[in-house]
Enzyme design. Structure first.
Site, PDB file in Angstrom:
ATOM      1  CG  HIS A  51      -2.088  -0.987   0.991  1.00  0.00           C
ATOM      2  ND1 HIS A  51      -2.707  -1.658   2.009  1.00  0.00           N
ATOM      3  CD2 HIS A  51      -2.698  -1.405  -0.161  1.00  0.00           C
ATOM      4  CE1 HIS A  51      -3.663  -2.433   1.500  1.00  0.00           C
ATOM      5  NE2 HIS A  51      -3.668  -2.295   0.196  1.00  0.00           N
ATOM      6  N   GLY A  88      -3.367  -2.064  -7.784  1.00  0.00           N
ATOM      7  CA  GLY A  88      -4.263  -2.735  -6.833  1.00  0.00           C
ATOM      8  C   GLY A  88      -5.712  -2.282  -6.897  1.00  0.00           C
ATOM      9  CG  ASP A 115      -4.940  -5.990  -4.264  1.00  0.00           C
ATOM     10  OD1 ASP A 115      -3.810  -5.737  -4.717  1.00  0.00           O
ATOM     11  OD2 ASP A 115      -5.395  -5.446  -3.242  1.00  0.00           O
ATOM     12  CG  ASP A 152      -1.606   2.305   5.624  1.00  0.00           C
ATOM     13  OD1 ASP A 152      -1.605   2.178   6.864  1.00  0.00           O
ATOM     14  OD2 ASP A 152      -1.745   3.390   5.044  1.00  0.00           O
ATOM     15  CG  HIS A 160      -8.255  -1.696  -3.517  1.00  0.00           C
ATOM     16  ND1 HIS A 160      -7.782  -0.521  -2.975  1.00  0.00           N
ATOM     17  CD2 HIS A 160      -7.180  -2.510  -3.597  1.00  0.00           C
ATOM     18  CE1 HIS A 160      -6.478  -0.626  -2.739  1.00  0.00           C
ATOM     19  NE2 HIS A 160      -6.095  -1.825  -3.111  1.00  0.00           N
ATOM     20  CG  ASP A 170     -10.731  -5.654  -5.196  1.00  0.00           C
ATOM     21  OD1 ASP A 170     -11.935  -5.782  -4.884  1.00  0.00           O
ATOM     22  OD2 ASP A 170     -10.357  -5.157  -6.271  1.00  0.00           O
ATOM     23  NE  ARG A 197     -13.074 -15.683   0.038  1.00  0.00           N
ATOM     24  CZ  ARG A 197     -13.362 -16.809  -0.617  1.00  0.00           C
ATOM     25  NH1 ARG A 197     -13.482 -17.939   0.052  1.00  0.00           N
ATOM     26  NH2 ARG A 197     -13.538 -16.797  -1.920  1.00  0.00           N
TER      27      ARG A 197
END
Ligand SMILES: O=C(CO)COP(=O)(O)O
Length: 122
Positions: free
Chosen positions: A9, A56, A61, A81, A88, A91, A97
């Site tokens: 980030h 991203g 992502d 961060d 997002h 995402d 996950r």
């Protein structure tokens, strides 16, 4: 040789650049992927050959997530961060996950990433 994804980030990008520079000898022996802005900065500052995905917030992502789902990524270093809301965020969560589902090692901070590097040095 491992396929490693590098993502940071905005506030963590300087940390990512110095981390990769510090371990250049390790990173140059692996196949690297990155989200767009992180990757472009890393290419500029390290000269490494990196496969660049979208930025991203613009799907990068998700692109890395798709690679995870297709078992095309072996390790992720993702300096998140924790103090800044991301547009997002869904995402980001989806990538974490999928990484858990496919049991891909994923470092979200520099301390964990250092342990990964130690493992890669063996
Ligand atoms: O937003 C990101 C990860 O969630 C990183 O994307 P960039 O590398 O394009 O800034």
């Amino acid at each position: 040789m491992m396929k490693i994804a590098l993502i940071a980030h905005d506030k963590k990008k300087p940390e990512m650049i110095s981390f990769v520079k510090e371990h250049l000898n390790i990173f140059k022996t692996h196949e690297l992927y990155a989200t767009g802005t992180t990757g472009a900065l890393l290419v500029e500052h390290t000269g490494l050959n990196i496969h660049l995905k979208k930025s991203g917030p613009l799907g990068g992502d998700q692109e890395i997530g798709s690679m995870v789902a297709n078992q095309l990524i072996d390790m992720i270093i993702f300096f998140r961060d924790p103090l800044t809301a991301q547009p997002h965020e869904p995402d980001v969560s989806a990538l974490l996950r999928l990484s858990d589902h496919y049991e891909i090692p994923l470092a979200t901070n520099i301390s964990t990433a250092k342990l990964f590097i130690a493992a890669l040095e063996i």
